[in-house]
Design a protein around this motif. Structure first.
Motif, mmCIF file in Angstrom:
data_model
loop_
_atom_site.group_PDB
_atom_site.id
_atom_site.type_symbol
_atom_site.label_atom_id
_atom_site.label_comp_id
_atom_site.label_asym_id
_atom_site.label_seq_id
_atom_site.Cartn_x
_atom_site.Cartn_y
_atom_site.Cartn_z
ATOM 1 N N GLN A 85 -29.206 -13.600 -25.317
ATOM 2 C CA GLN A 85 -29.776 -13.552 -26.661
ATOM 3 C C GLN A 85 -29.319 -12.259 -27.334
ATOM 4 O O GLN A 85 -29.338 -11.189 -26.721
ATOM 5 C CB GLN A 85 -31.297 -13.586 -26.615
ATOM 6 C CG GLN A 85 -31.939 -13.627 -28.002
ATOM 7 C CD GLN A 85 -33.448 -13.749 -27.933
ATOM 8 O OE1 GLN A 85 -34.094 -13.138 -27.084
ATOM 9 N NE2 GLN A 85 -34.027 -14.556 -28.810
ATOM 10 N N VAL A 86 -28.906 -12.374 -28.586
ATOM 11 C CA VAL A 86 -28.455 -11.215 -29.348
ATOM 12 C C VAL A 86 -29.668 -10.392 -29.766
ATOM 13 O O VAL A 86 -30.597 -10.905 -30.406
ATOM 14 C CB VAL A 86 -27.654 -11.645 -30.592
ATOM 15 C CG1 VAL A 86 -27.211 -10.415 -31.389
ATOM 16 C CG2 VAL A 86 -26.443 -12.485 -30.187
ATOM 17 N N LEU A 87 -29.673 -9.115 -29.398
ATOM 18 C CA LEU A 87 -30.756 -8.208 -29.765
ATOM 19 C C LEU A 87 -30.440 -7.444 -31.045
ATOM 20 O O LEU A 87 -31.278 -7.309 -31.931
ATOM 21 C CB LEU A 87 -31.037 -7.221 -28.629
ATOM 22 C CG LEU A 87 -31.543 -7.829 -27.318
ATOM 23 C CD1 LEU A 87 -31.689 -6.736 -26.258
ATOM 24 C CD2 LEU A 87 -32.870 -8.554 -27.529
ATOM 25 N N SER A 88 -29.210 -6.922 -31.117
ATOM 26 C CA SER A 88 -28.791 -6.177 -32.301
ATOM 27 C C SER A 88 -27.277 -6.251 -32.425
ATOM 28 O O SER A 88 -26.566 -6.435 -31.436
ATOM 29 C CB SER A 88 -29.253 -4.714 -32.219
ATOM 30 O OG SER A 88 -28.647 -4.056 -31.109
ATOM 31 N N GLY A 120 -21.793 1.595 -32.259
ATOM 32 C CA GLY A 120 -22.079 1.162 -30.891
ATOM 33 C C GLY A 120 -21.759 -0.304 -30.657
ATOM 34 O O GLY A 120 -21.263 -1.012 -31.536
ATOM 35 N N PRO A 121 -22.043 -0.795 -29.460
ATOM 36 C CA PRO A 121 -21.761 -2.194 -29.129
ATOM 37 C C PRO A 121 -22.894 -3.123 -29.553
ATOM 38 O O PRO A 121 -24.020 -2.678 -29.800
ATOM 39 C CB PRO A 121 -21.636 -2.167 -27.604
ATOM 40 C CG PRO A 121 -22.619 -1.102 -27.199
ATOM 41 C CD PRO A 121 -22.557 -0.044 -28.280
ATOM 42 N N THR A 122 -22.600 -4.396 -29.639
ATOM 43 C CA THR A 122 -23.628 -5.411 -29.847
ATOM 44 C C THR A 122 -24.454 -5.533 -28.570
ATOM 45 O O THR A 122 -23.903 -5.651 -27.475
ATOM 46 C CB THR A 122 -22.976 -6.755 -30.225
ATOM 47 O OG1 THR A 122 -22.383 -6.614 -31.522
ATOM 48 C CG2 THR A 122 -23.990 -7.882 -30.243
ATOM 49 N N GLN A 123 -25.774 -5.500 -28.709
ATOM 50 C CA GLN A 123 -26.682 -5.490 -27.572
ATOM 51 C C GLN A 123 -27.220 -6.893 -27.292
ATOM 52 O O GLN A 123 -27.568 -7.637 -28.226
ATOM 53 C CB GLN A 123 -27.856 -4.539 -27.829
ATOM 54 C CG GLN A 123 -27.456 -3.098 -28.087
ATOM 55 C CD GLN A 123 -27.043 -2.352 -26.834
ATOM 56 O OE1 GLN A 123 -27.236 -2.840 -25.713
ATOM 57 N NE2 GLN A 123 -26.483 -1.164 -26.999
ATOM 58 N N LEU A 124 -27.307 -7.237 -26.012
ATOM 59 C CA LEU A 124 -27.714 -8.575 -25.585
ATOM 60 C C LEU A 124 -28.806 -8.507 -24.517
ATOM 61 O O LEU A 124 -28.904 -7.524 -23.779
ATOM 62 C CB LEU A 124 -26.518 -9.334 -25.002
ATOM 63 C CG LEU A 124 -25.241 -9.423 -25.842
ATOM 64 C CD1 LEU A 124 -24.128 -10.045 -25.017
ATOM 65 C CD2 LEU A 124 -25.482 -10.216 -27.110
ATOM 66 N N LYS A 125 -29.563 -9.581 -24.433
ATOM 67 C CA LYS A 125 -30.550 -9.759 -23.353
ATOM 68 C C LYS A 125 -30.144 -10.985 -22.546
ATOM 69 O O LYS A 125 -29.786 -12.014 -23.109
ATOM 70 C CB LYS A 125 -31.952 -9.955 -23.931
ATOM 71 C CG LYS A 125 -33.031 -10.176 -22.865
ATOM 72 C CD LYS A 125 -34.425 -10.230 -23.470
ATOM 73 C CE LYS A 125 -34.666 -11.530 -24.207
ATOM 74 N NZ LYS A 125 -36.071 -11.676 -24.649
ATOM 75 N N LEU A 126 -30.208 -10.868 -21.228
ATOM 76 C CA LEU A 126 -29.884 -11.992 -20.352
ATOM 77 C C LEU A 126 -31.039 -12.992 -20.336
ATOM 78 O O LEU A 126 -32.156 -12.662 -19.929
ATOM 79 C CB LEU A 126 -29.598 -11.484 -18.936
ATOM 80 C CG LEU A 126 -29.345 -12.549 -17.863
ATOM 81 C CD1 LEU A 126 -28.116 -13.396 -18.197
ATOM 82 C CD2 LEU A 126 -29.163 -11.880 -16.490
ATOM 83 N N ILE A 127 -30.768 -14.218 -20.778
ATOM 84 C CA ILE A 127 -31.776 -15.287 -20.750
ATOM 85 C C ILE A 127 -31.791 -15.953 -19.381
ATOM 86 O O ILE A 127 -32.841 -16.189 -18.788
ATOM 87 C CB ILE A 127 -31.493 -16.336 -21.839
ATOM 88 C CG1 ILE A 127 -31.545 -15.689 -23.222
ATOM 89 C CG2 ILE A 127 -32.469 -17.510 -21.736
ATOM 90 C CD1 ILE A 127 -32.883 -15.122 -23.586
ATOM 91 N N GLY A 128 -30.599 -16.258 -18.865
ATOM 92 C CA GLY A 128 -30.499 -16.904 -17.565
ATOM 93 C C GLY A 128 -29.061 -17.273 -17.263
ATOM 94 O O GLY A 128 -28.194 -17.251 -18.148
ATOM 95 N N TYR A 129 -28.813 -17.591 -16.013
ATOM 96 C CA TYR A 129 -27.457 -17.968 -15.599
ATOM 97 C C TYR A 129 -27.227 -19.463 -15.814
ATOM 98 O O TYR A 129 -28.157 -20.276 -15.675
ATOM 99 C CB TYR A 129 -27.240 -17.605 -14.134
ATOM 100 C CG TYR A 129 -27.084 -16.122 -13.913
ATOM 101 C CD1 TYR A 129 -25.847 -15.512 -14.059
ATOM 102 C CD2 TYR A 129 -28.184 -15.330 -13.583
ATOM 103 C CE1 TYR A 129 -25.711 -14.140 -13.878
ATOM 104 C CE2 TYR A 129 -28.049 -13.966 -13.395
ATOM 105 C CZ TYR A 129 -26.807 -13.383 -13.555
ATOM 106 O OH TYR A 129 -26.660 -12.033 -13.391
#
Length: 347
Positions: A37-40, A111-120
């Motif tokens: 999921q895209v955070l920022s 900076g880089p685009t920040q992400l959250k891992l939802i699942g594999y």
């Protein structure tokens, strides 16, 4: 779940389930597919979609991407994580995700685009799907001489102009009625380079991501040589007269350094073209290549945009210096490739 935006490295991944439970304990490998999921939004405002076009992303969007590494001296350095993180970074627009180690100063503010891992992304047996050689047969490297010519485009550094050199070399051969294939052997997945060379006249253009690699950084020389063999098998479908190969980054980069010092690989090449950003780096590049008996047959790159730097280089070496116009000038081209008439395809 909201529609997932697929990145190009996951273009062949259609059937999968999302395993959320294993995200905290599973240690990923290069090529492992996951939903993020895209955070920022940072440097990358889009991912390259499965059709090759930009797919713009926004906070809250879900993307399908792979874990991978990146070595880009003018952009990001990043690695596959060895533990769970609350945030990951989009390292490359082709869909490479990892943990950022360093970045060029020009990106410090954004900076880089920040992400959250939802699942594999897992298959029916709950095994994490990996893109590497997923649906493509791995072919072992065979250092035999081919029935076509092979030229290697290398650069003194990232952004030295080696892709443009490869593209205009391909155009020069195309203008002489030759069938040209292009291979981008190393780097981080992004199809722009293949598109440029194809637009310049190559009949076919393919890179390491055809074998499912999101990046070749930190992969072994044997792996990369097998990628080459697999890609040669792919481009041989057009019966090429010439194959132009590009390896990423500069002569001091890990995989590039290993390849140019690998004699069976270099013995396949009919010539090496060196691209440089400025006139002084030409001297060091020539010196590096000459010491390993790979003196470049031709010099080009960003420095050729400056007539003053072109003159500086021509006063220092007898190696031909090519501007972009020289690649499409029959007289200039045939002066470096004198056997051009013997190599013309019968259409």
């Amino acid at each position: 779940m909201k529609a997932i935006k697929k990145s190009i490295i996951t273009q062949n991944i259609d059937n999968f389930k999302i395993n959320r439970k294993m995200r905290r304990f599973y240690v990923p490998k290069s090529g492992d597919v996951a939903v993020f999921q895209v955070l920022s939004i940072g440097k990358h405002k889009a991912v390259q979609g499965e059709n090759g076009n930009n797919t713009y992303i926004f906070p809250g969007d879900k993307i399908l991407a792979t874990f991978g590494t990146r070595y880009a001296s003018a952009q990001f350095e990043g690695y596959v994580p060895t533990k769970y993180y609350t945030k990951y970074q989009l390292l490359g627009q082709g869909g490479v995700v990892g943990v950022l180690e360093s970045l060029h100063a020009k990106f410090e503010d954004i900076g880089p685009t920040q992400l959250k891992l939802i699942g594999y992304a897992v298959d029916d047996e709950n095994k994490v799907i990996n893109t590497i050689y997923n649906g493509v047969e791995r072919i072992q490297f065979n250092p035999i001489k081919r029935p076509y010519e092979m030229y290697l485009s290398v650069g003194a550094s990232m952004d030295s102009g080696k892709t443009t050199t490869a593209a205009f070399l391909s155009r020069g051969f195309m203008m002489q009625k030759k069938k040209v294939a292009f291979i981008k052997l190393t780097g981080t997945v992004f199809t722009k380079d293949c598109s440029i060379v194809r637009d310049c006249g190559a009949r076919t253009a393919v890179d390491f991501s055809y074998c499912g690699y999101p990046s070749t950084f930190l992969h072994s020389t044997n792996e990369i040589l097998d990628i080459l063999e697999t890609l040669l098998d792919r481009v041989e479908r057009i019966n090429p007269d010439v194959v132009v190969i590009e390896i990423a980054d500069g002569l001091l980069q890990r995989e590039t350094k290993s390849l140019i010092n690998h004699k069976p690989f270099m013995n396949l090449m009919d010539g090496v073209l060196l691209s440089c950003a400025d006139s002084l780096s030409v001297n060091s590049g020539i010196d590096k290549l000459t010491k390993i008996n790979q003196k470049p047959m031709l010099l080009s790159g960003m420095f050729t945009a400056s007539p003053l730097m072109v003159n500086e280089v021509r006063n220092e070496t007898d190696i031909p210096v090519f501007t972009l116009d020289d690649f499409t000038n029959k007289i200039s081209f045939s002066s470096v490739f004198p056997n051009i008439k013997e190599l013309i395809s019968v259409e």
